[in-house]
Design a protein around this motif. Sequence first.
Motif, PDB file in Angstrom:
ATOM      1  N   ASP A  56     -17.684  85.953 -88.112  1.00  0.00           N
ATOM      2  CA  ASP A  56     -18.255  87.429 -87.899  1.00  0.00           C
ATOM      3  C   ASP A  56     -17.673  88.805 -86.944  1.00  0.00           C
ATOM      4  O   ASP A  56     -16.123  88.740 -86.582  1.00  0.00           O
ATOM      5  N   PRO A  57     -17.964  89.824 -87.577  1.00  0.00           N
ATOM      6  CA  PRO A  57     -17.630  90.572 -87.284  1.00  0.00           C
ATOM      7  C   PRO A  57     -17.671  91.538 -86.160  1.00  0.00           C
ATOM      8  O   PRO A  57     -16.935  91.863 -85.479  1.00  0.00           O
ATOM      9  N   GLY A  58     -18.214  90.794 -85.371  1.00  0.00           N
ATOM     10  CA  GLY A  58     -18.228  90.872 -84.224  1.00  0.00           C
ATOM     11  C   GLY A  58     -16.477  89.966 -82.954  1.00  0.00           C
ATOM     12  O   GLY A  58     -16.294  90.473 -81.264  1.00  0.00           O
ATOM     13  N   VAL A  59     -16.144  89.494 -84.026  1.00  0.00           N
ATOM     14  CA  VAL A  59     -14.711  88.710 -83.027  1.00  0.00           C
ATOM     15  C   VAL A  59     -13.798  89.997 -83.799  1.00  0.00           C
ATOM     16  O   VAL A  59     -13.305  90.403 -85.079  1.00  0.00           O
ATOM     17  N   HIS A  60     -12.719  90.526 -82.271  1.00  0.00           N
ATOM     18  CA  HIS A  60     -11.715  91.210 -82.801  1.00  0.00           C
ATOM     19  C   HIS A  60     -10.400  90.532 -82.206  1.00  0.00           C
ATOM     20  O   HIS A  60     -10.694  89.548 -82.125  1.00  0.00           O
ATOM     21  N   VAL A  61      -9.839  91.696 -82.885  1.00  0.00           N
ATOM     22  CA  VAL A  61      -8.441  90.870 -82.686  1.00  0.00           C
ATOM     23  C   VAL A  61      -7.064  91.538 -82.303  1.00  0.00           C
ATOM     24  O   VAL A  61      -8.066  93.394 -82.103  1.00  0.00           O
ATOM     25  N   MET A  62      -6.691  91.351 -81.609  1.00  0.00           N
ATOM     26  CA  MET A  62      -5.649  92.461 -80.388  1.00  0.00           C
ATOM     27  C   MET A  62      -3.660  91.920 -80.160  1.00  0.00           C
ATOM     28  O   MET A  62      -3.522  90.736 -80.463  1.00  0.00           O
ATOM     29  N   LEU A  63      -3.003  92.873 -81.447  1.00  0.00           N
ATOM     30  CA  LEU A  63      -1.963  92.014 -80.991  1.00  0.00           C
ATOM     31  C   LEU A  63      -0.968  93.264 -79.767  1.00  0.00           C
ATOM     32  O   LEU A  63      -1.515  94.574 -79.759  1.00  0.00           O
ATOM     33  N   GLU A  64      -1.483  92.072 -78.560  1.00  0.00           N
ATOM     34  CA  GLU A  64      -0.488  92.421 -77.672  1.00  0.00           C
ATOM     35  C   GLU A  64       0.923  93.216 -76.369  1.00  0.00           C
ATOM     36  O   GLU A  64       1.474  92.804 -78.459  1.00  0.00           O
ATOM     37  N   PRO A  65       0.913  93.259 -76.545  1.00  0.00           N
ATOM     38  CA  PRO A  65       2.784  93.791 -76.170  1.00  0.00           C
ATOM     39  C   PRO A  65       3.597  93.200 -75.858  1.00  0.00           C
ATOM     40  O   PRO A  65       4.780  93.870 -76.520  1.00  0.00           O
ATOM     41  N   ASP A  66       3.757  91.619 -76.147  1.00  0.00           N
ATOM     42  CA  ASP A  66       4.643  90.748 -75.835  1.00  0.00           C
ATOM     43  C   ASP A  66       4.308  90.364 -77.103  1.00  0.00           C
ATOM     44  O   ASP A  66       5.305  89.832 -77.209  1.00  0.00           O
ATOM     45  N   GLY A  67       3.454  90.934 -78.210  1.00  0.00           N
ATOM     46  CA  GLY A  67       3.466  90.223 -79.365  1.00  0.00           C
ATOM     47  C   GLY A  67       2.699  89.344 -79.774  1.00  0.00           C
ATOM     48  O   GLY A  67       2.763  88.877 -81.209  1.00  0.00           O
ATOM     49  N   SER A  68       1.827  88.982 -79.223  1.00  0.00           N
ATOM     50  CA  SER A  68       1.053  88.338 -78.692  1.00  0.00           C
ATOM     51  C   SER A  68       0.159  88.642 -79.676  1.00  0.00           C
ATOM     52  O   SER A  68      -0.127  89.248 -79.706  1.00  0.00           O
ATOM     53  N   ILE A  69      -1.436  87.549 -79.856  1.00  0.00           N
ATOM     54  CA  ILE A  69      -2.130  87.978 -80.986  1.00  0.00           C
ATOM     55  C   ILE A  69      -3.507  86.882 -80.199  1.00  0.00           C
ATOM     56  O   ILE A  69      -3.750  85.893 -80.304  1.00  0.00           O
ATOM     57  N   LEU A  70      -3.991  87.661 -79.857  1.00  0.00           N
ATOM     58  CA  LEU A  70      -5.894  87.711 -78.882  1.00  0.00           C
ATOM     59  C   LEU A  70      -6.569  88.119 -80.113  1.00  0.00           C
ATOM     60  O   LEU A  70      -6.563  89.221 -80.589  1.00  0.00           O
ATOM     61  N   LEU A  71      -7.560  86.787 -80.315  1.00  0.00           N
ATOM     62  CA  LEU A  71      -8.659  86.522 -81.253  1.00  0.00           C
ATOM     63  C   LEU A  71      -9.703  86.145 -80.674  1.00  0.00           C
ATOM     64  O   LEU A  71      -9.873  84.822 -79.761  1.00  0.00           O
ATOM     65  N   GLY A  72     -10.998  86.636 -80.464  1.00  0.00           N
ATOM     66  CA  GLY A  72     -12.292  86.677 -80.049  1.00  0.00           C
ATOM     67  C   GLY A  72     -13.111  87.757 -79.937  1.00  0.00           C
ATOM     68  O   GLY A  72     -12.946  89.011 -80.282  1.00  0.00           O
ATOM     69  N   ASP A 199      12.549  93.041 -86.619  1.00  0.00           N
ATOM     70  CA  ASP A 199      12.997  93.136 -85.800  1.00  0.00           C
ATOM     71  C   ASP A 199      12.493  92.575 -84.299  1.00  0.00           C
ATOM     72  O   ASP A 199      12.207  91.726 -83.326  1.00  0.00           O
ATOM     73  N   ALA A 200      10.940  93.557 -84.263  1.00  0.00           N
ATOM     74  CA  ALA A 200       9.929  93.734 -82.649  1.00  0.00           C
ATOM     75  C   ALA A 200       9.638  92.434 -82.532  1.00  0.00           C
ATOM     76  O   ALA A 200       9.125  91.151 -81.871  1.00  0.00           O
ATOM     77  N   ALA A 201       9.513  91.463 -83.964  1.00  0.00           N
ATOM     78  CA  ALA A 201       8.874  89.903 -84.470  1.00  0.00           C
ATOM     79  C   ALA A 201      10.455  89.128 -83.484  1.00  0.00           C
ATOM     80  O   ALA A 201       9.874  87.896 -82.790  1.00  0.00           O
ATOM     81  N   HIS A 202      11.596  89.313 -84.204  1.00  0.00           N
ATOM     82  CA  HIS A 202      12.183  88.350 -84.021  1.00  0.00           C
ATOM     83  C   HIS A 202      12.044  88.433 -82.244  1.00  0.00           C
ATOM     84  O   HIS A 202      12.519  87.644 -81.538  1.00  0.00           O
ATOM     85  N   THR A 203      12.074  89.831 -81.371  1.00  0.00           N
ATOM     86  CA  THR A 203      12.877  89.883 -79.215  1.00  0.00           C
ATOM     87  C   THR A 203      11.635  89.175 -79.916  1.00  0.00           C
ATOM     88  O   THR A 203      11.216  88.076 -78.510  1.00  0.00           O
ATOM     89  N   SER A 204      10.150  89.137 -80.139  1.00  0.00           N
ATOM     90  CA  SER A 204       9.020  88.641 -79.599  1.00  0.00           C
ATOM     91  C   SER A 204       9.267  86.811 -79.480  1.00  0.00           C
ATOM     92  O   SER A 204       8.677  86.001 -78.177  1.00  0.00           O
ATOM     93  N   ALA A 205       9.347  86.618 -80.427  1.00  0.00           N
ATOM     94  CA  ALA A 205       9.488  85.200 -80.781  1.00  0.00           C
ATOM     95  C   ALA A 205      10.963  84.730 -79.885  1.00  0.00           C
ATOM     96  O   ALA A 205      10.189  83.653 -79.090  1.00  0.00           O
ATOM     97  N   LYS A 206      11.349  85.089 -79.382  1.00  0.00           N
ATOM     98  CA  LYS A 206      12.395  84.727 -78.623  1.00  0.00           C
ATOM     99  C   LYS A 206      11.991  84.629 -76.962  1.00  0.00           C
ATOM    100  O   LYS A 206      12.215  83.355 -76.420  1.00  0.00           O
ATOM    101  N   THR A 207      11.213  85.934 -76.589  1.00  0.00           N
ATOM    102  CA  THR A 207      10.132  85.227 -75.545  1.00  0.00           C
ATOM    103  C   THR A 207       9.402  84.993 -75.512  1.00  0.00           C
ATOM    104  O   THR A 207       9.488  84.264 -74.238  1.00  0.00           O
ATOM    105  N   THR A 208       8.281  84.850 -76.166  1.00  0.00           N
ATOM    106  CA  THR A 208       7.912  83.865 -76.243  1.00  0.00           C
ATOM    107  C   THR A 208       8.474  81.936 -76.166  1.00  0.00           C
ATOM    108  O   THR A 208       7.668  81.031 -75.566  1.00  0.00           O
ATOM    109  N   THR A 209       9.813  81.759 -77.367  1.00  0.00           N
ATOM    110  CA  THR A 209       9.576  80.473 -76.813  1.00  0.00           C
ATOM    111  C   THR A 209      10.752  80.213 -75.668  1.00  0.00           C
ATOM    112  O   THR A 209      10.318  79.008 -74.910  1.00  0.00           O
ATOM    113  N   ASP A 210      11.046  81.079 -75.128  1.00  0.00           N
ATOM    114  CA  ASP A 210      11.841  81.315 -73.686  1.00  0.00           C
ATOM    115  C   ASP A 210      10.412  80.661 -72.698  1.00  0.00           C
ATOM    116  O   ASP A 210      10.678  79.839 -71.792  1.00  0.00           O
ATOM    117  N   ALA A 211       8.847  81.950 -72.789  1.00  0.00           N
ATOM    118  CA  ALA A 211       7.910  81.151 -71.837  1.00  0.00           C
ATOM    119  C   ALA A 211       8.013  79.442 -72.243  1.00  0.00           C
ATOM    120  O   ALA A 211       7.254  78.660 -70.871  1.00  0.00           O
TER     121      ALA A 211
END
Length: 245
Positions: A56-72, A199-211
């Motif tokens: 649906d075209p009304g569905v948005h996606v956002m790359l958040e500051p911590d590297g997470s991806i919000l879809l909805g 490089d940013a993905a490597h950093t965000s993945a480490k933070t996400t793994t810790d979480a």
Amino acid sequence: MSESRSNYTPRPMSSKTTYALGAVALALIAVIVFVAIRNGHDEVSVRNDGYGSAHDPGVHVMLEPDGSILLGRPAAPKTIDIFEDPICPACGNMERVYGQEIAQKIDEGKLAVRYRLVNFLDARSRSKDYSTRAIAANQCVAEGGSGPVYAKFHTELFTTKRPSEGGADLSNDELAAQARIAGAPESVLQCVSTGAKVDAAHTSAKTTTDALEALLGGSAATPSVFDGKTKIDVSKEDWVDVLTR
């Protein structure tokens, strides 16, 4: 020659041979029954099969500051967090079985998903960095801003294009080709093919793994789905439906 055949009397099998063949037959039957029972219990039917990814075209996606991806949709009443590694077989299976049901709930505005991607299976890819590069590619596509494009890209990478552990994986150019198929613009393809976000993905993945380790008490495992701090039991067939009632 006909007389020779009519006078021939087959030698009877020894009882030892008969028992041996009988035992083999029984063993084979037992294996067949075991496999049938196991497959009957383990194989889960694909939910909402045929729906596809969120479109649906009304569905948005956002790359958040911590590297997470919000879809909805922006007004979705519930957001869940899905922790995944791009190589993880169980993640691929969860996406295969429940991904289309999740997609429909996203399109209907009943659910949003925050994808939190980790890379602890990097070493199990042939390139030794596939998880990180796939996370970077997801972030590039998400930054492009189209919810349906990202949804299609994510779905393909976790289902039909997910590499097996130790098997051949996708190069950055091949990841970019998948982004092109999903409908991403040239700027996104350049981001993916050049590895601009690795490089940013490597950093965000480490933070996400810790979480994830903190949420699970010290042991990160994927897939893990959370509604707030409550871990969802994804072995229950109706878990998506229950979340969105």
